[in-house]
Write a protein that holds these residues in place. Sequence first.
Motif, PDB file in Angstrom:
ATOM      1  N   PHE A  15       0.538  10.963  -0.424  1.00  9.10           N
ATOM      2  CA  PHE A  15       1.542  10.670  -1.448  1.00  9.10           C
ATOM      3  C   PHE A  15       2.929  11.172  -1.048  1.00  9.10           C
ATOM      4  CE2 PHE A  15       3.872  12.392  -5.155  1.00  9.10           C
ATOM      5  CZ  PHE A  15       4.256  11.185  -5.719  1.00  9.10           C
TER       6      PHE A  15
ATOM      7  N   ARG B  22       5.033  -3.961  -2.148  1.00  5.94           N
ATOM      8  CA  ARG B  22       3.709  -3.449  -2.472  1.00  5.94           C
ATOM      9  C   ARG B  22       2.740  -4.589  -2.815  1.00  5.94           C
ATOM     10  NH1 ARG B  22      -0.999  -1.566  -2.418  1.00  5.94           N
ATOM     11  NH2 ARG B  22      -1.940  -1.227  -4.458  1.00  5.94           N
TER      12      ARG B  22
ATOM     13  N   LEU C 249      -3.807   5.779  -2.191  1.00 13.51           N
ATOM     14  CA  LEU C 249      -3.887   7.001  -2.996  1.00 13.51           C
ATOM     15  C   LEU C 249      -5.322   7.359  -3.369  1.00 13.51           C
ATOM     16  CD1 LEU C 249      -0.778   6.758  -5.350  1.00 13.51           C
ATOM     17  CD2 LEU C 249      -1.056   8.087  -3.260  1.00 13.51           C
TER      18      LEU C 249
ATOM     19  N   HIS D 118      -0.508   2.416  -8.049  1.00 15.74           N
ATOM     20  CA  HIS D 118       0.110   2.954  -6.837  1.00 15.74           C
ATOM     21  C   HIS D 118       1.627   2.951  -6.907  1.00 15.74           C
ATOM     22  CE1 HIS D 118      -3.485   3.381  -4.492  1.00 15.74           C
ATOM     23  NE2 HIS D 118      -2.810   3.549  -3.374  1.00 15.74           N
ATOM     24  N   SER D 119       2.179   1.777  -7.190  1.00 14.20           N
ATOM     25  CA  SER D 119       3.626   1.629  -7.127  1.00 14.20           C
ATOM     26  C   SER D 119       4.326   2.492  -8.164  1.00 14.20           C
ATOM     27  CB  SER D 119       4.010   0.157  -7.313  1.00 14.20           C
ATOM     28  OG  SER D 119       3.555  -0.330  -8.566  1.00 14.20           O
TER      29      SER D 119
ATOM     30  N   THR E  27      -4.082  -0.297  -0.448  1.00 15.92           N
ATOM     31  CA  THR E  27      -3.993   0.900  -1.278  1.00 15.92           C
ATOM     32  C   THR E  27      -4.353   2.134  -0.444  1.00 15.92           C
ATOM     33  OG1 THR E  27      -6.285   0.623  -2.014  1.00 15.92           O
ATOM     34  CG2 THR E  27      -4.567  -0.372  -3.372  1.00 15.92           C
TER      35      THR E  27
ATOM     36  N   ASP F  56      -0.610  -2.156 -11.350  1.00 15.49           N
ATOM     37  CA  ASP F  56      -0.653  -1.482 -10.059  1.00 15.49           C
ATOM     38  C   ASP F  56      -0.222  -0.019 -10.204  1.00 15.49           C
ATOM     39  OD1 ASP F  56      -0.800  -0.984  -7.323  1.00 15.49           O
ATOM     40  OD2 ASP F  56       1.271  -1.599  -7.015  1.00 15.49           O
TER      41      ASP F  56
END
Length: 366
Positions: A307, A70, A295, A12-13, A293, A10
């Motif tokens: 962000f 998340r 980003l 994103h995290s 999600t 992941d």
Amino acid sequence: MILIFSDTGDKHSYIVDKGLRQIGEETCHVAYSRLFSDDNPTININDDALQLNIDGKTIKNLPDTTVWYRRQPSSFVTPENMLPEDEWFFNESANYFCGSMSTLFNESFCVNPFKSLGRMANKAIQISLAKETGFFVPNTIITSDPAYVSSFRKQYDTVCVKYLVWMTWGSGTKTRATFTAKIEKNEILESSQIRNSISIFQPFIKKQYEVRITVFGHYMQAVKIPQGVGVDPVDWRKNLNYLAHIKKIKIPYEIREKIIFLMKRMNINFGAFDFIIDKDQKWWFLEVNESGTFLWKQDNCRDINLFAPFVLFLKERNPEFLWDDCRYPDNLDYQKIQSLADNDPQYTRFLSYGFPQPFNKPSQKQ
């Protein structure tokens, strides 16, 4: 302390974690699938206080901890030398532990509250609450009953089917996935096709474009996903290269107000909302993903800023968070944080594990 529950693969995290550390926040980043092989969690109940030991850190002030859920757990790396017949027992125990661990943070600022996650993943509840809030919502059935589907299809020229669970199957260079599909009126469906999956059926709405709105606190950013060459008319996710054409769009006031009201009813402070806009400019509610999600929007549209606001949302713990461009911190430049992450060996290792596969309970032979 900001505690992030995610999983391997992941991106994103990890990037958000990097941003939080960049502004001086202490974080603990947990990958669910490797929770018991890498992080060694322990719930400690003693005379002094209730505390959580995890990833070499001790979290004592539980209400003062910010928690970002998340991802939810799907499977776990089992201990070495475990017998195959014991793996299901271990995974069940691990899931139970994760539920117990999450309840420790019921008084904390959570994105989203743990007790809301399961309820809001229920599409029937989402659709019902959206309709009660005043959104345009397509007539819907959720079923695997061929008779119900047949009766529903007779009311419309074309219907859409969306599976309750997202799934992919890979074999070599070929990958299949549960994308939304369109069913024409004269198309013949076998009963087994319907019975093999519980699905959402709705009338097909001819759209001008789709909109994805990301909301945290009271801050909202929306992108328009236009129809055209290269985009699937039913499910734009089939061709992600088309994301280069997304554009920032203004959210009508009445839509903003309804979203805020709906999120209060759902008891969530983060959501990714999907809408269809038809030829009459009606906004049709499709769903809200309570851990979606976001980003990718900033990756493909320079006008979008998610962000830095999201990092500060976690830092400030404000359920009515709003963003002001005037307070943009220099040390939260998205491109620079991405570069830092890309050059971090731990990040490379984190992604190399890939996304965990759901654990399948072994069949019981009589």
